[in-house]
Scaffold this motif. Sequence first.
Motif, PDB file in Angstrom:
ATOM      1  N   THR A  15       1.819 -31.119   4.623  1.00 41.01           N
ATOM      2  CA  THR A  15       1.671 -32.573   4.487  1.00 41.01           C
ATOM      3  C   THR A  15       0.825 -33.141   5.610  1.00 41.01           C
ATOM      4  O   THR A  15       0.558 -32.471   6.612  1.00 41.01           O
ATOM      5  CB  THR A  15       3.050 -33.268   4.502  1.00 41.01           C
ATOM      6  OG1 THR A  15       3.598 -33.162   5.820  1.00 41.01           O
ATOM      7  CG2 THR A  15       4.008 -32.679   3.475  1.00 41.01           C
ATOM      8  N   LYS A  17       1.761 -35.076   7.736  1.00 36.66           N
ATOM      9  CA  LYS A  17       2.591 -35.119   8.947  1.00 36.66           C
ATOM     10  C   LYS A  17       2.840 -33.722   9.527  1.00 36.66           C
ATOM     11  O   LYS A  17       3.563 -33.577  10.505  1.00 36.66           O
ATOM     12  CB  LYS A  17       3.929 -35.787   8.637  1.00 36.66           C
ATOM     13  CG  LYS A  17       3.772 -37.244   8.250  1.00 36.66           C
ATOM     14  CD  LYS A  17       5.114 -37.878   7.938  1.00 36.66           C
ATOM     15  CE  LYS A  17       4.952 -39.346   7.645  1.00 36.66           C
ATOM     16  NZ  LYS A  17       5.263 -39.690   6.279  1.00 36.66           N
ATOM     17  N   LYS A  65       4.936 -39.192 -10.740  1.00 34.24           N
ATOM     18  CA  LYS A  65       3.974 -39.480  -9.676  1.00 34.24           C
ATOM     19  C   LYS A  65       2.802 -38.529  -9.871  1.00 34.24           C
ATOM     20  O   LYS A  65       2.991 -37.325  -9.979  1.00 34.24           O
ATOM     21  CB  LYS A  65       4.646 -39.241  -8.334  1.00 34.24           C
ATOM     22  CG  LYS A  65       3.798 -39.609  -7.131  1.00 34.24           C
ATOM     23  CD  LYS A  65       4.447 -39.042  -5.874  1.00 34.24           C
ATOM     24  CE  LYS A  65       4.934 -40.009  -4.904  1.00 34.24           C
ATOM     25  NZ  LYS A  65       5.341 -39.486  -3.623  1.00 34.24           N
ATOM     26  N   THR A  80      -3.822 -35.862  -2.906  1.00 29.69           N
ATOM     27  CA  THR A  80      -3.623 -37.191  -2.329  1.00 29.69           C
ATOM     28  C   THR A  80      -2.457 -37.888  -3.012  1.00 29.69           C
ATOM     29  O   THR A  80      -2.424 -38.024  -4.236  1.00 29.69           O
ATOM     30  CB  THR A  80      -4.902 -38.033  -2.476  1.00 29.69           C
ATOM     31  OG1 THR A  80      -5.983 -37.334  -1.867  1.00 29.69           O
ATOM     32  CG2 THR A  80      -4.737 -39.398  -1.822  1.00 29.69           C
ATOM     33  N   ASP A  81      -1.488 -38.347  -2.190  1.00 27.14           N
ATOM     34  CA  ASP A  81      -0.318 -39.064  -2.691  1.00 27.14           C
ATOM     35  C   ASP A  81      -0.748 -40.459  -3.148  1.00 27.14           C
ATOM     36  O   ASP A  81      -1.344 -41.205  -2.366  1.00 27.14           O
ATOM     37  CB  ASP A  81       0.725 -39.160  -1.571  1.00 27.14           C
ATOM     38  CG  ASP A  81       2.043 -39.751  -2.044  1.00 27.14           C
ATOM     39  OD1 ASP A  81       2.026 -40.850  -2.645  1.00 27.14           O
ATOM     40  OD2 ASP A  81       3.089 -39.135  -1.800  1.00 27.14           O
ATOM     41  N   GLU A  83       0.974 -43.094  -3.686  1.00 28.95           N
ATOM     42  CA  GLU A  83       1.735 -44.190  -3.086  1.00 28.95           C
ATOM     43  C   GLU A  83       1.365 -44.425  -1.627  1.00 28.95           C
ATOM     44  O   GLU A  83       1.303 -45.554  -1.170  1.00 28.95           O
ATOM     45  CB  GLU A  83       3.233 -43.914  -3.212  1.00 28.95           C
ATOM     46  CG  GLU A  83       3.692 -43.914  -4.671  1.00 28.95           C
ATOM     47  CD  GLU A  83       5.091 -43.364  -4.854  1.00 28.95           C
ATOM     48  OE1 GLU A  83       5.767 -43.053  -3.852  1.00 28.95           O
ATOM     49  OE2 GLU A  83       5.509 -43.246  -6.018  1.00 28.95           O
ATOM     50  N   THR A  84       1.119 -43.345  -0.890  1.00 20.47           N
ATOM     51  CA  THR A  84       0.885 -43.478   0.553  1.00 20.47           C
ATOM     52  C   THR A  84      -0.563 -43.240   0.952  1.00 20.47           C
ATOM     53  O   THR A  84      -0.973 -43.605   2.045  1.00 20.47           O
ATOM     54  CB  THR A  84       1.745 -42.467   1.332  1.00 20.47           C
ATOM     55  OG1 THR A  84       1.307 -41.139   0.993  1.00 20.47           O
ATOM     56  CG2 THR A  84       3.224 -42.637   1.029  1.00 20.47           C
ATOM     57  N   GLY A  85      -1.332 -42.574   0.076  1.00 28.95           N
ATOM     58  CA  GLY A  85      -2.703 -42.225   0.405  1.00 28.95           C
ATOM     59  C   GLY A  85      -2.803 -41.024   1.335  1.00 28.95           C
ATOM     60  O   GLY A  85      -3.892 -40.610   1.706  1.00 28.95           O
ATOM     61  N   GLU A  86      -1.640 -40.444   1.701  1.00 29.77           N
ATOM     62  CA  GLU A  86      -1.649 -39.277   2.586  1.00 29.77           C
ATOM     63  C   GLU A  86      -2.192 -38.070   1.844  1.00 29.77           C
ATOM     64  O   GLU A  86      -1.945 -37.897   0.651  1.00 29.77           O
ATOM     65  CB  GLU A  86      -0.236 -38.991   3.106  1.00 29.77           C
ATOM     66  CG  GLU A  86       0.244 -40.041   4.075  1.00 29.77           C
ATOM     67  CD  GLU A  86       1.616 -39.733   4.646  1.00 29.77           C
ATOM     68  OE1 GLU A  86       2.316 -38.853   4.125  1.00 29.77           O
ATOM     69  OE2 GLU A  86       1.991 -40.402   5.624  1.00 29.77           O
TER      70      GLU A  86
END
Length: 95
Positions: A15, A17, A65, A80-81, A83-86
């Motif tokens: 991820t 993070k 999702k 790419t998520d 919801e978060t753009g991560e």
Amino acid sequence: AADGKPSTGTFKITTAKGEVLMEEVKADGTYVATKDGKVVETGKWEQKSPETYCETADKEGAKQKCFAEKVDDKGIYTSTDPETGEVATIVRVGG
């Protein structure tokens, strides 16, 4: 999948993070995500296009999702998520 191979298989997901998850995407339309050998999520998956991979977790109230996936010119596979753009980095490790 975005890498041109089947959507099924085992993937190492890192991820944004720095968390590392292993996800087994099964031919029966289900997936199992683990972290440190423990199951953290199960659900159903759907590959809507080579660039769009969708999951619906097996938890009450979960909504589908859809992640935008691509392989860049260096062969890096990312997701790419919505919801978060991560951006997570994905490596196919089996299957």
